[in-house]
Design an enzyme around this catalytic site. Structure first.
Site, PDB file in Angstrom:
ATOM      1  N   SER A   1     -38.827   1.954  26.930  1.00 32.96           N
ATOM      2  CA  SER A   1     -39.382   1.360  25.716  1.00 32.96           C
ATOM      3  C   SER A   1     -38.407   1.452  24.548  1.00 32.96           C
ATOM      4  O   SER A   1     -38.628   0.845  23.506  1.00 32.96           O
ATOM      5  CB  SER A   1     -40.696   2.060  25.332  1.00 32.96           C
TER       6      SER A   1
ATOM      7  N   HIS B   1     -40.044  -4.008  30.408  1.00 31.53           N
ATOM      8  CA  HIS B   1     -40.858  -3.110  29.591  1.00 31.53           C
ATOM      9  C   HIS B   1     -42.331  -3.503  29.637  1.00 31.53           C
ATOM     10  O   HIS B   1     -42.743  -4.489  29.050  1.00 31.53           O
ATOM     11  CB  HIS B   1     -40.332  -3.125  28.143  1.00 31.53           C
TER      12      HIS B   1
ATOM     13  N   GLU C   1     -41.828  -7.344  28.338  1.00 29.67           N
ATOM     14  CA  GLU C   1     -40.536  -7.710  27.742  1.00 29.67           C
ATOM     15  C   GLU C   1     -39.472  -7.632  28.832  1.00 29.67           C
ATOM     16  O   GLU C   1     -39.316  -6.592  29.471  1.00 29.67           O
ATOM     17  CB  GLU C   1     -40.160  -6.732  26.617  1.00 29.67           C
TER      18      GLU C   1
ATOM     19  N   ASN D   1     -41.201  -3.279  19.585  1.00 30.12           N
ATOM     20  CA  ASN D   1     -41.094  -2.005  18.859  1.00 30.12           C
ATOM     21  C   ASN D   1     -40.176  -2.124  17.646  1.00 30.12           C
ATOM     22  O   ASN D   1     -40.395  -1.473  16.626  1.00 30.12           O
ATOM     23  CB  ASN D   1     -40.598  -0.893  19.794  1.00 30.12           C
TER      24      ASN D   1
END
Length: 716
Positions: A429, A450, A462, A500
């Site tokens: 991540s 991800h 992702e 993120n």
């Protein structure tokens, strides 16, 4: 009788005409401008034929009609409300012309009939459906209501309560459900459909069925007395308003349109529908939801293209069991790809298999799977402590602890065991894909995959490519993610990747707001009212304060100019106090377990005492607008930066990443759609107001340029 590009009309035996939807320029039938025009022309030809004895409406495709072409009709929504209502009424005259032909009519629904497709079928007297077909009116999911007579004909055919459920819910209905409520008159095997439809048509011609009475039923007022009507509509509006929420007006508007038109005949009822349709078409909600639908279509189109160059994945493996590994294994196996789950500890394997078994048991409890099928799926997950069968896998997903040294060691080890050409993907991540790739001899076969937690619920994956990742490897992981039932967004490697990275400045804005004295509970309430599934403090508790703290450190290092910590934050306080959120029962909130075993959030009064350490000027009240702006502006700006740097290829994929990955309010359409709705010039004015708070509020040059040109992200 008539030959068009979308519609052909042929005379059959006994004076019956077959109106066949068969789009010569597309793989599916849909209502675009050309098709509507041709339907009008075909209706005139049919009306002029004095020898006509009956009408069969059919399809030359695998589907019946998938609905309206939203890319084309969406442009109509730029018109005024009055013009939209006029357009809807004019289109309805064409459906009326088919309905008013002086002969019985039957539709043979051979496949998907959604929206305008079902409304076409409702305009004829009878419907016969293939047992594999599905029908429905999904318009409320686009923030609108049916506009081709769906709110008028369906309630008169199946009753107000059933029609409300179908229209407000927007779900597709299988043949058995459609037959049960009399939306269709017969269900047969696909190969018998046309013969069955003609048989029904001839029976109607012979007077065995009163087709005129059926037609009159659809054209008259709704058969519902005042008291029953009041109960049906008031109960439905209350229930649907509670379920849909105030941010999604279309379901309740659909009920109101049905109610208002209940005492009217068809023509007056259609005017009510057109007005309601036009009003919703002008809302920002429908604008965002239509964009969301088109964005999703783009992801599907890209996934389909990836499938053409992907290597086949017939067998997969996941490294690292536990909750995440078990979730990945479950998702792969439940969608038909057998998977090996490896760990170094027997206890972890038990945890991973337990997670997969729990998820399958839930499906059995919900009657989505039989116990036998669940057992069969579980049997395609093979737990192991060694690499015994790794020589036969096509893809390996590494999901071990988030530590670069450990990951590199595991990746290098597995590369030496798998066959030539096996794709290796890391479910990291936060760790750089290029950094992890240094451990591999063939970095072209390596990339990030991800998943978001919990794997079975979160729709986004992702797919992160590094400097040396091959296009074939990217395509293979996109295809595997798609086969797992996920939506893949391809992202260029950078700290935090896409989701993120964009989320970090949002939390940066929140941290500064907390420092300045804001109440975390009020912020959560304001952001949940804005549309987020949970506010920032609650979200940190759910993700895990320790996890969020670690990701924050990674991003601070990656983007020191705007994400570096310049003060002690509310997150730091919780982290230092070992209040990690739901995982240990206490964070900003405290958590107990409800009777169903789920975490229950409660106020933790001592949080305020702890937070005094990072609120030097004490508590202060902030307006809802300031709270929203201070959190959303940094998110919008960082999304633009990702676009400018080519981290994500398109505006659409950037917004879909946020909606699917972190629950960005769908009715706002994503960060860039939201920026368009507010107006870029306004966004830049708001940024200037908070410029003193740092670089996260500094708009990019591309934003300024777009604003100066009066353009938007979705029309540039």
């Amino acid at each position: 009788m008539y030959q068009g590009q979308s519609i052909q009309v042929t005379k059959l035996d006994g004076g019956i005409a077959e109106l066949c939807f068969d789009n010569k320029t597309d793989s599916v039938n849909k209502f675009d401008l050309r098709t509507v025009t041709e339907l009008s022309e075909a209706a005139k030809v049919l009306a002029a034929d004095s020898s006509l004895t009956g009408l069969l409406v059919s399809s030359g495709k695998d589907v019946f009609i998938v609905g309206a072409d939203i890319t084309e009709f969406g442009k109509n929504f730029q018109q005024s409300e009055e013009e939209i209502a006029k357009w809807a009424l004019e289109a309805n005259q064409i459906f009326n012309a088919i309905e008013d032909l002086p002969v019985p009519s039957v539709a043979a629904i051979n496949g998907i009939a959604l929206g305008g497709g079902l409304e076409m079928a409702l305009a004829v007297d009878y419907r016969v459906m293939s047992d594999k077909a599905q029908i429905g009116l999904p318009e409320t999911k686009l923030g609108i209501i049916p506009g081709f007579g769906g709110t008028v004909r369906l309630p008169r055919l199946i009753g107000a309560d059933n029609a409300i459920e179908w229209i407000a819910g927007g779900e597709q209905q299988k043949a058995a459900a459609a037959l049960k409520v009399h939306a269709v008159d017969g269900v047969v095997a696909g190969d018998k459909l046309k013969a069955a439809a003609i048989k029904l048509l001839k029976a109607a011609q012979a007077g065995q069925f009163d087709w005129k009475a059926r037609r009159e039923q659809k054209k008259s007022k709704l058969n519902l007395d005042n008291l029953s009507g009041m109960m049906v509509f008031s109960t439905a509006k209350g229930f649907i308003a509670g379920k849909a929420g105030k941010n999604y007006p279309a379901p309740v508007a659909a009920v109101s349109a049905i109610e208002k038109a209940a005492s009217k005949g068809r023509d007056e009822a259609l005017k009510i529908e057109a007005a309601a349709f036009a009003k919703l078409a002008k809302t920002t909600v429908s604008d965002a939801l239509i964009a969301l639908f088109l964005n999703d279509q783009l992801l599907k189109k890209k996934a389909k293209a990836a499938g053409k160059i992907a290597r086949p994945v017939k067998h997969a493996a996941v490294l690292g069991a536990g909750i995440m590994g078990g979730g990945i294994a479950y998702q792969s196996a439940s969608r038909g790809t057998p998977i090996i789950m490896k760990d170094i500890a027997e206890k972890s394997l038990e945890l991973g298999m337990g997670e997969a078994n729990k998820l399958l048991s839930t499906q059995v409890d919900r009657k989505k799977l039989t116990p036998a099928k669940a057992g069969e799926i579980l049997g395609t997950i093979r737990p192991t402590l060694n690499y015994g069968d790794f020589g036969g896998v096509d893809i390996v997903v590494e999901a071990v602890v988030e530590n670069p040294k450990i990951k590199k060691s595991v990746l290098a080890e597995v590369e030496g065991i798998v066959k030539e050409g096996t794709i290796i993907a890391s479910n990291t991540s936060s760790i750089s894909i290029d950094e992890l790739a240094t451990a591999l001899k063939k970095p072209e076969n390596f990339l990030g995959m991800h998943f978001f937690n919990p794997v079975h619920k979160m729709p986004l994956v992702e797919v992160i490519y590094g400097e040396k990742t091959s296009k074939e490897a990217i395509a293979t992981v996109v295809a595997y993610a798609t086969a797992m039932g996920k939506s893949a967004v391809v992202v260029k490697n950078c700290p935090g990747f896409l989701v993120n990275r964009i989320l970090s400045p949002y939390f940066g804005g929140w941290a500064a707001l907390m420092r300045d004295g804001a109440d975390f509970q009020k912020i959560d309430k304001v952001m949940e009212t804005f549309g987020w599934p949970m506010g920032p403090a609650y979200l940190q508790d759910v993700v895990g304060i320790d996890t969020g703290h670690h990701v924050g450190d990674v991003l601070a290092e990656g983007y020191p100019d705007r994400m570096a910590k310049t003060f002690r934050t509310a997150m730091d306080v919780m982290y230092e106090a070992k209040r990690f959120g739901q995982k240990n029962g206490i964070g900003f909130y405290k958590y107990s377990t409800d009777p169903k075993g789920k975490p229950k959030k409660e106020v933790a009064a001592d949080s305020y005492e702890l937070l005094k350490a990072v609120q030097p000027e004490g508590q202060k009240d902030f307006s809802d607008e300031e709270i929203v702006d201070r959190l959303m502006l940094p998110m919008i700006i960082e999304t633009v930066r990702c676009l400018d740097e080519g981290i994500v290829e398109t505006v659409q994929e950037a917004d879909m990443g946020l909606i699917l990955g972190i629950g960005f309010p769908p009715f706002r359409g994503g960060a860039l759609k939201y920026a368009d709705t507010v107006g870029l010039a306004t966004i830049i004015e708001k940024c200037a107001k908070y410029a003193h708070l740092g670089k996260i509020y500094e708009p990019t040059e591309s934003m300024k340029k777009l604003a100066a040109e009066g353009k938007t992200y979705y029309t540039k």
